[in-house]
Design an enzyme around this catalytic site. Structure first.
Site, PDB file in Angstrom:
ATOM      1  N   SER A 180      27.340 -25.224  14.342  1.00 55.68           N
ATOM      2  CA  SER A 180      26.961 -26.099  15.447  1.00 55.68           C
ATOM      3  C   SER A 180      26.409 -25.241  16.604  1.00 55.68           C
ATOM      4  O   SER A 180      25.554 -24.386  16.360  1.00 55.68           O
ATOM      5  CB  SER A 180      28.195 -26.910  15.868  1.00 55.68           C
ATOM      6  OG  SER A 180      27.838 -28.010  16.633  1.00 55.68           O
ATOM      7  N   HIS A 216      28.892 -31.994   8.898  1.00 58.57           N
ATOM      8  CA  HIS A 216      28.717 -30.922   9.894  1.00 58.57           C
ATOM      9  C   HIS A 216      29.385 -29.622   9.424  1.00 58.57           C
ATOM     10  O   HIS A 216      30.579 -29.564   9.245  1.00 58.57           O
ATOM     11  CB  HIS A 216      29.319 -31.398  11.218  1.00 58.57           C
ATOM     12  CG  HIS A 216      28.739 -30.766  12.439  1.00 58.57           C
ATOM     13  ND1 HIS A 216      27.393 -30.524  12.613  1.00 58.57           N
ATOM     14  CD2 HIS A 216      29.330 -30.341  13.581  1.00 58.57           C
ATOM     15  CE1 HIS A 216      27.195 -29.974  13.799  1.00 58.57           C
ATOM     16  NE2 HIS A 216      28.345 -29.852  14.409  1.00 58.57           N
ATOM     17  N   ASP A 275      24.789 -34.853   8.036  1.00 61.92           N
ATOM     18  CA  ASP A 275      25.110 -34.463   9.408  1.00 61.92           C
ATOM     19  C   ASP A 275      24.073 -35.031  10.370  1.00 61.92           C
ATOM     20  O   ASP A 275      22.876 -34.790  10.208  1.00 61.92           O
ATOM     21  CB  ASP A 275      25.116 -32.919   9.480  1.00 61.92           C
ATOM     22  CG  ASP A 275      25.484 -32.406  10.853  1.00 61.92           C
ATOM     23  OD1 ASP A 275      25.871 -33.218  11.722  1.00 61.92           O
ATOM     24  OD2 ASP A 275      25.403 -31.176  11.041  1.00 61.92           O
TER      25      ASP A 275
END
Ligand SMILES: *[C@@H]1O[C@H](CO)[C@@H](O)[C@H](O)[C@H]1NC(C)=O
Ligand SMILES: *[C@@H]1O[C@H](CO)[C@@H](O)[C@H](O)[C@H]1NC(C)=O
Ligand SMILES: *[C@@H]1O[C@H](CO)[C@@H](O)[C@H](O)[C@H]1NC(C)=O
Ligand SMILES: *[C@@H]1O[C@H](CO)[C@@H](O)[C@H](O)[C@H]1NC(C)=O
Ligand SMILES: *[C@@H]1O[C@H](CO)[C@@H](O)[C@H](O)[C@H]1NC(C)=O
Length: 485
Positions: free
Chosen positions: A163, A446, A421
């Site tokens: 991320s 994710h 995601d």
């Protein structure tokens, strides 16, 4: 992005229950407060440094020779990233690697002015020291410090992150190739945060995930949102009906509909990000593939609105367990990141980042997605940020300083993205060169690839991890060859 924070917390508890935890040693390194201004001491009460926290595990390390696996911490407490990045600990023994997880300045135990009180770091002018460039300089300084103090000057360095941490991992290779030999960047939406992605892409993917699970559920959700707006407009009785259906702790007020819609949208956003193939368990058990369960709930309700409330409740926990009610102002706070900043001090730091360099300008339109039209524009972001922080975002800076879509001048990076995601359309989905490789993980949410392996893992993520390992091997061989010259 920091809705992610709560998710990581949930998963952290899950991993504590499910897996044997890999222990670490906690250490601190002296950092410069301001890497880019030699004359800033006066501005910060004569403070010129702070201590940055990092976690280290050397039990697999072949001292002086093995590579350094360096996790570039993101917007949260570093232990939680440690607990949810089991892949790194699984491969460290094979590589005889030293594992280091560095905490990002202003988060967790690395808030520079915390000695003065927990809130101090988040006031003017101190908060201004929270930038991507300062955080990267911290990491560069820490890598160099470890190399010097641990007799590791010849050890190759591989950065890892998921991320925002994945963005930093790649950025470290962009900016410090003198220190970083290769980077794994999982679910790193580097194009999106530089403002180079369709502004409806994020919530379209959330909707696509639900549609893929059950086509009728999207129709049902749209009907529910329409019914909700009609009820809210119809006056007191309608507002009371919504209050009851969503089990709200206090009666919905005429001006609250927008916040309620955002609260609902945030639940689906979070479920889509954590749409993992195995169950996670916190106060309420979340099933494997929670999006599939939510989609079923959407069509299972006695009315569409009942279904929407049930699916929303799948994510949130009761604010008041005795009264069995949800306090929507406590459970969801609006901030500069329309995907959520979560709660607490870490959320303040992320709000500031989303108000300055990081652009998460994503809207819903009820057409390409199932959510009420909620425009979040550069202008509304700028207005919010000025009101909240007295800062104005610089929309072109990230693309200038960290390259935007023009990343041709780098090498040795794997960008991985799961196609479930919501962030994936903001990331690198096509390989740039032989050494800047994109991997799309079918059926992955994710940064699933960074998580420890699990019997329920789809073949796509097993393959992705193999590609990552093969690239790391290549980068290490290359680095050794260069170092021995
Ligand atoms: C430092 O590492 C090198 C290998 O790079 C090794 O030969 C040497 O013995 C180490 N020195 C110490 C003091 O550990
Ligand atoms: C939906 O309803 C069916 C039939 O009543 C039931 O079998 C199923 O468990 C329900 N699913 C959910 C997610 O509530
Ligand atoms: C809901 O949460 C807000 C913010 O924490 C708080 O001020 C308010 O009193 C809460 N409302 C109820 C009914 O508990
Ligand atoms: C959202 O913004 C777009 C472009 O600025 C505009 O065309 C549209 O009417 C706006 N929609 C709403 C619901 O405000
Ligand atoms: C980057 O390289 C690719 C492949 O060589 C090329 O197609 C593309 O035009 C380049 N982009 C830029 C911005 O230079």
């Amino acid at each position: 992005m920091a809705a992610l924070f709560k998710i990581i917390f949930l998963l952290h508890l899950f991993s504590q229950i499910q897996c044997e935890k890999v222990p670490f040693e906690e250490r601190y390194v002296d950092q410069y407060l301001d890497h880019f201004n030699f004359d800033s001491a006066k501005a910060f009460g004569e403070v010129t440094g702070f201590t940055e926290r990092y976690l280290i595990q050397d039990k697999w390390w072949k001292a002086g020779e093995g590579p350094i696996f360096f996790y570039t911490g993101n917007e949260g407490n570093i232990e939680e990233f440690w607990a949810n990045s089991g892949f790194i600990m699984e491969i460290a023994p094979k590589f005889n690697a030293l594992v280091v997880f560095a905490e990002h300045r202003f988060y967790g135990g690395s808030a520079p002015f915390s000695e003065w009180g927990p809130e101090w770091s988040f006031k003017h002018p101190y908060i201004g020291l929270l930038t991507i460039e300062q955080a990267m300089a911290d990491y560069a300084h820490l890598i160099s410090n470890i190399k010097e103090t641990m007799n590791a000057t010849k050890c190759p360095v591989i950065t890892f992150g998921g991320s925002y941490g994945g963005m930093l991992s790649a950025y470290m290779r962009f900016k410090y190739p003198n220190l970083v030999d290769g980077a794994i960047a999982a679910s790193a939406p580097i194009y999106l945060v530089a403002g180079k992605t369709d502004p409806y892409a994020f919530f379209k993917t959330v909707t696509d995930d639900i549609y893929a699970a059950n086509q009728e559920s999207v129709t049902s959700a749209r009907k529910a949102f329409t019914d909700m707006a009609k009820l809210a407009e119809s006056g007191k009785k309608g507002l009371a009906a919504i209050t009851k259906i969503f089990q709200l702790c206090s009666p919905l007020q005429p001006g609250d509909l927008n916040h309620l819609s955002l609260y609902v949208r945030n639940a689906f956003t979070s479920l889509a990000m954590m749409d993992y193939p195995y169950p996670t368990d916190f106060l309420a058990p979340l099933p494997a593939y929670p999006i599939k369960a939510a989609a079923e709930m959407l069509v299972n309700g006695s009315t569409p609105l009942d279904g929407l409330a049930a699916a929303t409740a799948l994510f949130y926990q009761y604010s008041d367990k005795e009264k069995k009610c949800y306090n929507i102002s406590e459970l969801f706070i609006e901030c500069a990141d329309p995907t959520g900043c979560d709660l607490g001090l870490n959320s303040l730091a992320w709000d500031f980042q989303a108000c300055t360099e990081v652009q998460i300008v994503q809207s819903t339109n009820f057409k390409t997605d199932m959510f009420p039209p909620l425009n979040y524009t550069y202008k509304s972001r700028a207005d919010y940020c000025y009101d909240k922080w007295t800062v104005r975002p610089r929309d072109d800076w990230l693309a200038l300083n960290l390259w935007g879509r023009n990343i041709n001048h780098t090498s040795n990076i794997v960008f991985s993205n799961g196609d479930l995601d919501p962030w994936h359309l903001g990331g690198v989905l096509e390989s740039i060169s032989d050494s800047v490789v994109a991997v799309v993980i079918e059926g992955g949410a994710h940064h699933l690839d960074l998580r420890a392996s699990n019997p329920q893992d789809p073949p796509s993520v097993i393959k992705a991890r193999q590609i990552e390992v093969a690239n790391i091997e290549k980068w290490i061989t290359q680095a050794r060859r260069n170092n021995s010259k």
